[in-house]
Write an enzyme that holds these catalytic residues in place. Sequence first.
Site, PDB file in Angstrom:
ATOM      1  N   GLU A 240       0.824  -1.208   0.000  1.00 36.62           N
ATOM      2  CA  GLU A 240       0.000   0.000   0.000  1.00 36.62           C
ATOM      3  C   GLU A 240       0.854   1.253   0.000  1.00 36.62           C
ATOM      4  OE1 GLU A 240      -3.836   0.111   2.078  1.00 36.62           O
ATOM      5  OE2 GLU A 240      -3.033   1.798   3.229  1.00 36.62           O
ATOM      6  N   ARG A 266      -3.674  33.035 -17.801  1.00 41.98           N
ATOM      7  CA  ARG A 266      -4.088  34.091 -16.886  1.00 41.98           C
ATOM      8  C   ARG A 266      -3.142  35.289 -17.005  1.00 41.98           C
ATOM      9  NH1 ARG A 266      -7.920  36.747 -13.976  1.00 41.98           N
ATOM     10  NH2 ARG A 266      -7.261  37.213 -11.814  1.00 41.98           N
ATOM     11  N   GLN A 277       8.108  35.531 -11.273  1.00 44.24           N
ATOM     12  CA  GLN A 277       8.863  34.462 -10.614  1.00 44.24           C
ATOM     13  C   GLN A 277       8.129  33.880  -9.416  1.00 44.24           C
ATOM     14  OE1 GLN A 277      12.782  36.045  -9.764  1.00 44.24           O
ATOM     15  NE2 GLN A 277      13.623  35.097 -11.608  1.00 44.24           N
TER      16      GLN A 277
END
Length: 377
Positions: A240, A266, A277
């Site tokens: 798992e 955007r 940055q």
Amino acid sequence: MEFGWNEEQQARYDEVLAATRAAFPAPPDGGFYSRKDWLRLGEIGMLGACLPQEYGGRGLGALDTARVVEAVGRGCLDTGLVFAAAAHTFACAVPIAEFGSEPVRRRLLPELAAGRLIAGNAMTEPDAGSDSSRLSVTATAVDGGYLLNGTKSFVSNGPAADVYVAYGTVNPKAGFLGVTGFVVERGADGLVVGQPYEKMGMLSCPAGAITFEDCFVPEEQVLGGVGAGAAIFQHSMGWERACLFALYVGLLDRLVEQCVAHARERRQFGRRIGEFQSVSNRIADIKLRLESARLLLYRACWSMDRGESSVLEIALSKLAVSEGVLASAADAVRVFGGRGYLREDGIEAVLRDAVPSTIFSGTSDIQRQLIVKEIGL
């Protein structure tokens, strides 16, 4: 040293990714998964990836299995569903395949691999989470089997499951050597299934408590013999912690794609936000966490396939993936700004789904303890 995939492995990944996107083209609707969803996962091959072919599985090793889970995690927008399927496979089907009696394997594994049955792992208790060696659920020997009594507090898939892999204490004085694993079917007398919890994330995966009230389990449904439960549980946790967390690697692949696309489109102050940055650095950090976690996860699975003791590799992998996806999801919300807080783009859902990754399958602090123990501290 080889960092590439052969043609067969790459073709399998591409096939699973395409099939997943076709089967689950839309985000989850807010409800629990359906039986139809589960059968689709069986058809895609995720539920039986690592199970033996003679029982309806694909017979893949840990690395190839993780790659299948990664593809499903990338292609399916419902992380709760993918998590539920991985928990079903690694915490339940794997121990049945490895330690179940032959009649139980032949009766249940083909159904689990195909998605006709759902399984839930019943280990956690109100007072036994990280410390799984002191279980209050008791298993008392009776003619032909055992009577289980007590409550398991957090069973993923619990309210929906047909089969449970449950652990109880046969001999309280023996510590972890007194823990035994059992296969319990939903129709068993004395099994009480609780209502689903309301959770922060993984909303499509129902989780709840189950209670045993003199619940009889036949002798043939003991896993691996009396007292073997702790070793069986740790074996399943190895699978798992390594393979399940591949779903988050796939999710991070998708998150990077979403962040890059958003930062290109955007605009603020007359520029694409990707030119700032403060935005691009966050995306670079997400990519760095992704690739670091990916390499550690592949390394852990490779070690498992070689039959090596992989405790250190698995703990490093689990820690890197879970902490990496949590930090990256938070960064993605900030990249998207106000839209990241809205449900429309699914970014806030990634953050909610990432939080429990640092808790289940052994908390991040447990992984750190395993790491320092393995390096001799």
